[in-house]
Structure formats: C-alpha cells, structure tokens
Motif scaffolding. Structure first.
Motif, PDB file in Angstrom:
ATOM      1  N   THR A  16      15.508 -11.980  24.407  1.00  0.00           N
ATOM      2  CA  THR A  16      15.950 -11.850  23.020  1.00  0.00           C
ATOM      3  C   THR A  16      15.043 -12.631  22.078  1.00  0.00           C
ATOM      4  N   THR A  18      15.251 -14.189  18.525  1.00  0.00           N
ATOM      5  CA  THR A  18      16.331 -14.564  17.618  1.00  0.00           C
ATOM      6  C   THR A  18      15.784 -15.241  16.372  1.00  0.00           C
ATOM      7  N   ALA A  37      19.177 -10.728  15.831  1.00  0.00           N
ATOM      8  CA  ALA A  37      18.739 -10.726  17.227  1.00  0.00           C
ATOM      9  C   ALA A  37      18.101  -9.388  17.575  1.00  0.00           C
ATOM     10  N   ASN A  55      25.991 -11.208  21.409  1.00  0.00           N
ATOM     11  CA  ASN A  55      24.918 -12.006  20.811  1.00  0.00           C
ATOM     12  C   ASN A  55      25.296 -12.519  19.429  1.00  0.00           C
ATOM     13  N   SER A  93      21.381 -16.677  22.061  1.00  0.00           N
ATOM     14  CA  SER A  93      21.615 -17.024  20.666  1.00  0.00           C
ATOM     15  C   SER A  93      22.268 -18.396  20.530  1.00  0.00           C
TER      16      SER A  93
END
Length: 222
Positions: A16, A18, A37, A55, A93
């Motif tokens: 991911t 972020t 995200a 997320n 996250s």
C-alpha cells in the motif's frame, strides 16, 4: 514446496502507498484526518473490497476524530493475488497514522503518551463512521505500559541510538456491520434436528479463535 516458492505463490498482505494528513490543535486534540490509500491487489479480486474498506474505516480508531475523509483505490497488477493477511487492510495505514502522530508530537514538543490519552474514544460511544464502541481498555493499557516501561524517565532522555515509543491499534470484533449494503442475508444458519434429538448446526462462519462456534452453540441451546 520450498520456502521461496511459498513467498512467490502466497496470498500475502496488500502492498500500500499511503498519503495521510492530520492536524493537532493547541490542546493536542486531533482536529482532522485525511487518508488516501493506493493498494496493490495483484491479479484477482480476492479480499479486495474488504481490504480497501478496512484501510480507511479502521484507521481513525482508537481516537475520537470528528473530521475524517478516506479515499481508497485498489489496482489489479500482474502479480500474485493478495488476500487477508492478519489484520488485513488495517496494519499498513495504521503504521502511517501512528508514525505521523509521533512526528506531530515531536514538532509540537508534546508527549506522545499524553496526546494519545487525550484523544482516546470513550467507552459506550459511536465513531464518526458508525462503529459502536462498548468496553474500552485502551486508556488502562497505555497507563500501565507507561508505568511499567518507565516512560517518563526514558522518553527523550536515552543516549543516541536508543529510544522508547508508543503506538495504538484498532480492529473490529463481532462484526455485524455490513460492507455490502443490500437486503440480502449477510449470514445464514441451517439447523438440522436428528431422530435421536441431536442438533446439527451448519454455518459458513469460520472459527479462527473469535468464538463463533461457541456463540452458535449457545444460541441454539437457548
């Protein structure tokens, strides 16, 4: 199968990217949280909808944040499909949020423990995105950890290269909150009563330690 092949073929955690923005007011209260995200899902859908959902919506807890925005994107890529990997959607996250909160505390010369304690959700409340909080032991956890670790003696006072830190996590339990909002049943149970009086319960809920099998048996017994 060799271990390297397991890593290549395993439905692992979603990588991911972020981007996160957060504000603290003069009293050290979190004034807003804005999260974007971009999630690498691999070749197939798998747990994509749920992971993208988690997320964002799990990122604000365990803090009381009134102004919250989330934008999530999950992309198909030419890689091994990603799936549900221990707290999927919440870990990546969460790391970004807790790191940023520490950076804000450092810039404002605030104690990270105090800031977290001052922003905790109370017991018996509802978050801005609809999660119902009942009991909440986060405050006790931080306070006891602070004492046991001798935080006040060590924080910002240890020699170069050594440090002490704090972070919080947040995840749902007993989830009855719908992800797909429609009129279809979210879960069903089939009960069979045998000739000898025994009862067999069929349910697709997977027992992974959360107690669903015990709960079903208790409901049927009632």
């Amino acid at each position: 199968m060799p271990r390297c092949s397991r890593f290549l073929s395993n439905h692992g955690r979603h990588p991911t990217h972020t981007e996160i923005a957060m504000g603290l007011d003069e009293q050290g209260k979190i004034s807003f949280l804005d999260l974007h995200a971009q999630i690498d899902g691999g070749a197939w859908g798998s747990f994509g909808v749920v992971t993208t959902y988690y997320n964002g919506v799990l990122n604000m807890g365990p803090y009381a944040i009134e102004n919250f925005r989330y934008h999530g994107q999950r992309a198909y890529t030419n890689k091994t499909p990603c799936g549900a990997m221990r707290g999927h959607g919440a870990v990546n996250s969460r790391f970004a949020l807790e790191t940023l909160l520490d950076e804000l505390c450092e810039a404002a010369k605030l104690d990270p423990c105090e800031v977290r304690l001052n922003n905790l959700l109370p017991s018996n409340c509802t978050t801005v995105n609809g999660f119902r909080i009942t009991s909440n032991g986060t405050r006790e956890c931080i306070e006891r950890s602070r004492t046991a670790s001798e935080w006040d003696r060590k924080f910002r006072k240890l020699p170069f290269g050594r440090g002490i830190g704090v972070a919080c996590g947040f995840y749902i339990s007993g989830s009855a909150h719908r992800i797909h909002f429609n009129d279809l049943p979210q879960s069903t149970v089939h009960i069979k009563i045998d000739m000898d009086g025994g009862i067999t319960v069929h349910c697709m809920a997977a027992e992974i330690g959360q107690g669903s099998d015990t709960m079903l048996a208790q409901c049927v017994a009632e």
